[in-house]
Scaffold this active site. Sequence first.
Site, PDB file in Angstrom:
ATOM      1  N   HIS A 179      -0.792   0.038  16.684  1.00  0.00           N
ATOM      2  CA  HIS A 179       0.220   0.395  15.678  1.00  0.00           C
ATOM      3  C   HIS A 179       1.617   0.346  16.280  1.00  0.00           C
ATOM      4  O   HIS A 179       2.522   1.014  15.766  1.00  0.00           O
ATOM      5  CB  HIS A 179      -0.040   1.807  15.128  1.00  0.00           C
TER       6      HIS A 179
ATOM      7  N   GLU B 234       0.835  -1.203   0.000  1.00  0.00           N
ATOM      8  CA  GLU B 234       0.000   0.000   0.000  1.00  0.00           C
ATOM      9  C   GLU B 234       0.870   1.254   0.000  1.00  0.00           C
ATOM     10  O   GLU B 234       1.738   1.391   0.873  1.00  0.00           O
ATOM     11  CB  GLU B 234      -0.919  -0.005   1.222  1.00  0.00           C
TER      12      GLU B 234
ATOM     13  N   GLU C  52      -4.937  -6.546   2.543  1.00  0.00           N
ATOM     14  CA  GLU C  52      -3.733  -7.277   2.932  1.00  0.00           C
ATOM     15  C   GLU C  52      -3.785  -8.752   2.547  1.00  0.00           C
ATOM     16  O   GLU C  52      -2.755  -9.357   2.256  1.00  0.00           O
ATOM     17  CB  GLU C  52      -3.489  -7.134   4.443  1.00  0.00           C
TER      18      GLU C  52
HETATM   19  C1  LIG Z   1      -5.624  -3.175   7.761  1.00  0.00           C
HETATM   20  C2  LIG Z   1      -4.987  -1.852   7.604  1.00  0.00           C
HETATM   21  N1  LIG Z   1      -4.229  -1.624   6.511  1.00  0.00           N
HETATM   22  C3  LIG Z   1      -3.622  -0.431   6.345  1.00  0.00           C
HETATM   23  C4  LIG Z   1      -3.757   0.554   7.279  1.00  0.00           C
HETATM   24  C5  LIG Z   1      -3.011   1.863   7.114  1.00  0.00           C
HETATM   25  N2  LIG Z   1      -3.942   2.922   6.781  1.00  0.00           N
HETATM   26  C6  LIG Z   1      -4.398   3.756   7.722  1.00  0.00           C
HETATM   27  S1  LIG Z   1      -5.492   4.841   7.107  1.00  0.00           S
HETATM   28  C7  LIG Z   1      -5.361   4.189   5.576  1.00  0.00           C
HETATM   29  C8  LIG Z   1      -6.143   4.757   4.460  1.00  0.00           C
HETATM   30  C9  LIG Z   1      -7.588   4.582   4.693  1.00  0.00           C
HETATM   31  O1  LIG Z   1      -8.282   5.174   3.649  1.00  0.00           O
HETATM   32  P1  LIG Z   1      -9.832   5.440   3.747  1.00  0.00           P
HETATM   33  O2  LIG Z   1     -10.551   4.205   4.134  1.00  0.00           O
HETATM   34  O3  LIG Z   1     -10.236   6.069   2.463  1.00  0.00           O
HETATM   35  O4  LIG Z   1     -10.020   6.463   4.954  1.00  0.00           O
HETATM   36  P2  LIG Z   1      -9.512   7.962   5.095  1.00  0.00           P
HETATM   37  O5  LIG Z   1      -8.181   7.892   5.790  1.00  0.00           O
HETATM   38  O6  LIG Z   1      -9.445   8.563   3.750  1.00  0.00           O
HETATM   39  O7  LIG Z   1     -10.510   8.624   5.988  1.00  0.00           O
HETATM   40  C10 LIG Z   1      -4.454   3.143   5.552  1.00  0.00           C
HETATM   41  C11 LIG Z   1      -4.088   2.388   4.358  1.00  0.00           C
HETATM   42  C12 LIG Z   1      -4.540   0.282   8.411  1.00  0.00           C
HETATM   43  N3  LIG Z   1      -4.700   1.166   9.394  1.00  0.00           N
HETATM   44  N4  LIG Z   1      -5.144  -0.919   8.542  1.00  0.00           N
END
Ligand SMILES: Cc1ncc(C[n+]2csc(CCOP(=O)(O)OP(=O)(O)O)c2C)c(N)n1
Lengths: 325, 325, 353, 353
Positions: free
Chosen positions: A129, A29, A60
Amino acid sequence: MAELTYRDAVAAAIAQEMRRDETVVFLGEDVAWAGGVFKTTVGLLDEFGEKRVRDTPISEQAIIGAAMGAAMTGLRPIAEIMFSDFFAVCWDLIANQIPKTRYMTSGQVIMPLVIRTANGGGVRFGAQHSQSIENWAMMIPGLKVVAPSTPADVKGLLAASIRDDDPVIFFEQKSLYADKGEVPDGEYVEELGKAKVLREGTDATIIALAAMVPRAMKAAERLQAEDGISASVVDVRCLVPLDTQTIFAEIRKTGRAFTVEENPRLCGWGAEISSLAMEECFWDLDLPLIRITTPHIPLPSADALEDEALPSVERIYNTVREGLD
Amino acid sequence: MAELTYRDAVAAAIAQEMRRDETVVFLGEDVAWAGGVFKTTVGLLDEFGEKRVRDTPISEQAIIGAAMGAAMTGLRPIAEIMFSDFFAVCWDLIANQIPKTRYMTSGQVIMPLVIRTANGGGVRFGAQHSQSIENWAMMIPGLKVVAPSTPADVKGLLAASIRDDDPVIFFEQKSLYADKGEVPDGEYVEELGKAKVLREGTDATIIALAAMVPRAMKAAERLQAEDGISASVVDVRCLVPLDTQTIFAEIRKTGRAFTVEENPRLCGWGAEISSLAMEECFWDLDLPLIRITTPHIPLPSADALEDEALPSVERIYNTVREGLD
Amino acid sequence: MARKPKAPAKSKAAAKAPANSGSRLNDDIGEDKRLKMFQLQLEVRHLETRAHDLFLQNLVKGTSHLAVGQEAIASGFATAMRSDDYTFCTYRGHAHTMVRGASMTAVLGELMGRECGLLNGKGGSMHLTSVEHGAMGSYAIIGAHLPIAAGAAWKSQYLGTGQVSVCFFGDGTTNIGAFHEAINMAAVWKLPVVFVCENNLYMEYTPIGDVTAVEHPAADRASAYGLPSIIVDGNDADAVYRVARDAIEMAREGGGPSLIEAKTYRHFGHSRADPAKYRPEGELEEWMKKDPIPMYRQRLLDFGIGENVVSSIEEMVMKAVDDATEAAKASPEPGSEYLFKDVWADGGASWRN
Amino acid sequence: MARKPKAPAKSKAAAKAPANSGSRLNDDIGEDKRLKMFQLQLEVRHLETRAHDLFLQNLVKGTSHLAVGQEAIASGFATAMRSDDYTFCTYRGHAHTMVRGASMTAVLGELMGRECGLLNGKGGSMHLTSVEHGAMGSYAIIGAHLPIAAGAAWKSQYLGTGQVSVCFFGDGTTNIGAFHEAINMAAVWKLPVVFVCENNLYMEYTPIGDVTAVEHPAADRASAYGLPSIIVDGNDADAVYRVARDAIEMAREGGGPSLIEAKTYRHFGHSRADPAKYRPEGELEEWMKKDPIPMYRQRLLDFGIGENVVSSIEEMVMKAVDDATEAAKASPEPGSEYLFKDVWADGGASWRN
Ligand SMILES: Cc1ncc(C[n+]2csc(CCOP(=O)(O)OP(=O)(O)O)c2C)c(N)n1
Ligand SMILES: Cc1ncc(C[n+]2csc(CCOP(=O)(O)OP(=O)(O)O)c2C)c(N)n1
Ligand SMILES: [Mg+2]
Ligand SMILES: [Mg+2]
């Protein structure tokens, strides 16, 4: 020798291996266009292009499944799981599929892949985290487990992991990303399964991993300076394969051993080393092996609390000093 | 006292608790109309109806998430994960969400739920349906971990788990499902966190869990009969909370301890007990604590190979006898 | 029940059939492929039935999941695949492994935990794999192999090998997360993978309709990944073949993944432990009327293939199953040397020095 | 940019507005709710901006994810919810927690790791929770809270409490397995839960369109669960309120779940570490024109609410944020006694006797 950060050594190792072997591919990612959320993979997209360096959805299971399927059929994928805590959303692939398939098929496939991940605490990210989960991987038969403590080891051990024909879980300790160190120029590959004695001592042996290594070193220096205690420090580096020879040799030299683990206590890697030392070094031990760990609690986020939870230089120092009393 | 199978004791405990507390609900795959694929929950749908006993899709994250959300808001759900290996497909909920939420919210919620699952090998199901994963749960702060070895303990400890205000992972060892034993009639509740000394001995202490308990007992009987070795046998029963008092007392009595684990070796619960014994019973040990485990390999499926991999009565017997030599 | 082949609806390749074929056998499928599909279906049927018998004799241990009733799907797809294409399937995978070329002896041997088994007894019934035949594994945890199959397809795309991955799974599997993740990523990356849902109406013992928000568990979800909804009669090998051929061809040409739902029924219970009492009365009987094998046999006869040709295939298959049974029974149990073999690529199992 | 409220398309409740309302304010929303939504949006905006400032002063540690630009969604929903309804949200959850009633001091205190924090500093920015206000938690691992929200809805259904769970998540979250499992099960069980996708165009730094097989990541998947496709302008609090009200009402009456996609944009980067360089030039500027707050302010004036009323709300909110900042700064760090508290229901952390 160039000075690199622990962070930059990641990209250096991947680039080195991608240059020499076209079957090495990389996915995760935000790893390509953005260069990774920890900026560990900056520049790879530019050099190797979108075909080899791929951004994925937040999926994932799809990421690790893709790595597995590609590895079984001829590629050498590197997959990034952004935080090691997220192993939990793809744990079936990591624990049940990847490590068992070669054995279950009686050797019909090899599984040359690496899963890289940012592991550990110390950066106020809270309980979901910040986990140190080397033991999650160590307990699964069929996974190799690497956790470097220096930029040079990041480069050399990551390169070795990519070349290895078995699945390797590669833990990058996120509290170390900004650390700098000398890294050999040119092609540099270390060997998996070798611990490193960073400091030779006669009174006590401190066995540490990843972010606990620099802390153990500082504690050892303080023990020497303030108490005249001479402690050796072993950087375990690989949990699987485990270099019991080097570890046992250092334990036997001093007869007084301490492990320093960032993970919460129960079933941590220190427990395994302790039980091995029990079985194989019992008669050489003058004192019981003492484990220094994060207490068995979720990690709190506030500075004051997190600092108190993780093994500190102070705590290592005190535990060794009191242990030898 | 009635004689019940280990299998039937499961439904007996759930029924007992559902009768006394309307907030107890139960969900899982094929648990209602079919009575569970191991027939552990036969009759519950008939007695308690579809509102309380619910069949789900093959969606383990939805199952465990539902249990968590319901527990946080006032119910006491019991969720079944058919095989413990499938914890891997919902591990985020089990390892990251359920056990950390109370701590992270500084005590704003309680999480009274039970996850029941069929654990362990010995039934030729192969590497993905035979794992003994008590250590997966033990290593996560915030989970209680129970693994009974007899029908009576299934009933008493499952009832206690349902009444407990914390999340409990309840491992039913599938190789024991057909075992019979006396189970107290009427309401029966045991206490979590108490090990049981099943056999008192003077020469050696064998510490076992779940399916390894009857094997340890048989080995102890053989040691007595053939070699005049008097071994005590401790059934650990709960890994968290861990009854170190009882375990240490038995270790200290004989000074010679052995753990018997069904899980593959690395970071098993025996390692934790060994490291604790190292730290707290070192001066009472005449010999190093020896761990008897499944080797650190995926479990093969063929009868001959699986039998060789799991700790057998023979292996326990030999290890203790040779250990005392 | 269709006794005659339906018009190959929306099948591109149908147009390729000879314009004025004398016999119906000279259509877009043709005699050779039809005989092959008949033989494959019979092989599966008899091998599975034999596995059931051996279980009753306590020679098959552990669990086993039979595909009796679902033979047309495995056979139709295998016939449409190139020899270097990849199959990924589930614990209900004896059929899919054998139709790619694995020997019956090796399959039965594995179920019996013998050294001659495909996996030398180390994997068991739920993990049949024959890499040399492109059968890349049977996966026993629901959903896992969908992303894995996508990964193999990624390899093919990356190296430009033209290989296609075909991934089989059940109706119940459409409700697990990995299903969603795999198909989305495969669609975004346009991977050469064909996802095939064998909808046999039940997850384990629970009717799929009781636990699924849509009527067609796979087909009604295709649009969530920008894919067309495809449903095929999974008991008609010809229909399956045509749909398979088109999807595989499209994938091979870079057109990306497909999601196909094949309607079918399993005659036995879910696994060896299951008497399938949960089925409504008459349901099995209805489906027995649509049994793919007698239907296909009749079709061959209707198409003018001689009874002698058909029955010689039947005899050959029976004999092959008998021979395989004997060979597997004669094979020893795997020796202890297998126990510590092949955890690692170096052939060993050591985790320390 | 809409300066006037759109006709409440397909809104059942619109019909309930007084037939001959003198002022436009007497429509189905009315003055009180509009002033509330204005105030909530301002509170979020200024609290988030303050959090950003405090981070620049190194007083906010760890990470934080701001909802600046997305205020209309949290405010519209909170206004439509009953006080005992449940909110489940993500790490981008300061807004959702505060609009349910959590104090600004407790929110800022938590970000600063102070004892006065909502969680006494134990959870941090990504886990804000205020059970007493129905804010059942902010979840930091993508997807997890969708099934958890369904579970809380199961409780409501089982006990017949009439409570509805509202679950907020991002566009990126629609590609993870838990999304699929939760919505399917919620639909099958007809649970009183409203799933709200805040589509801000980006997952973390990657445009959602690059990794998703359909154009509308949530709305185009609704049919996979037998649900209608619902898209709403997430920058228009009135529009959000109407959609929220209808979905919540339907859930409360036993009509089952909804899946709503609200189109919006975050003004800041993904988290404090992110300067958002990956955004195409001009994109932010375009969206700034659709900033929900000036738009809503103008609407209030257009509706005849006095400038003095509006600006007194603005002043009040600014003062509240300033006061909260001071109070949080004055709070001590949590003492060690918190470290070993509340792992277990008994208040302790002991895993042994
Ligand atoms: C299972 C998992 N994979 C990756 C992440 C890292 N991560 C945190 S926020 C995010 C993006 C999320 O995007 P979205 O659902 O569009 O929410 P936004 O942050 O735009 O509100 C990612 C990839 C995570 N927290 N959990
Ligand atoms: C993650 C997971 N959950 C549950 C199971 C148990 N299980 C094995 S087969 C099966 C039913 C699968 O149904 P379907 O996908 O329709 O395939 P079929 O067996 O009908 O071919 C279940 C629930 C499993 N193997 N993995
Ligand atoms: Mg099925
Ligand atoms: Mg987003």
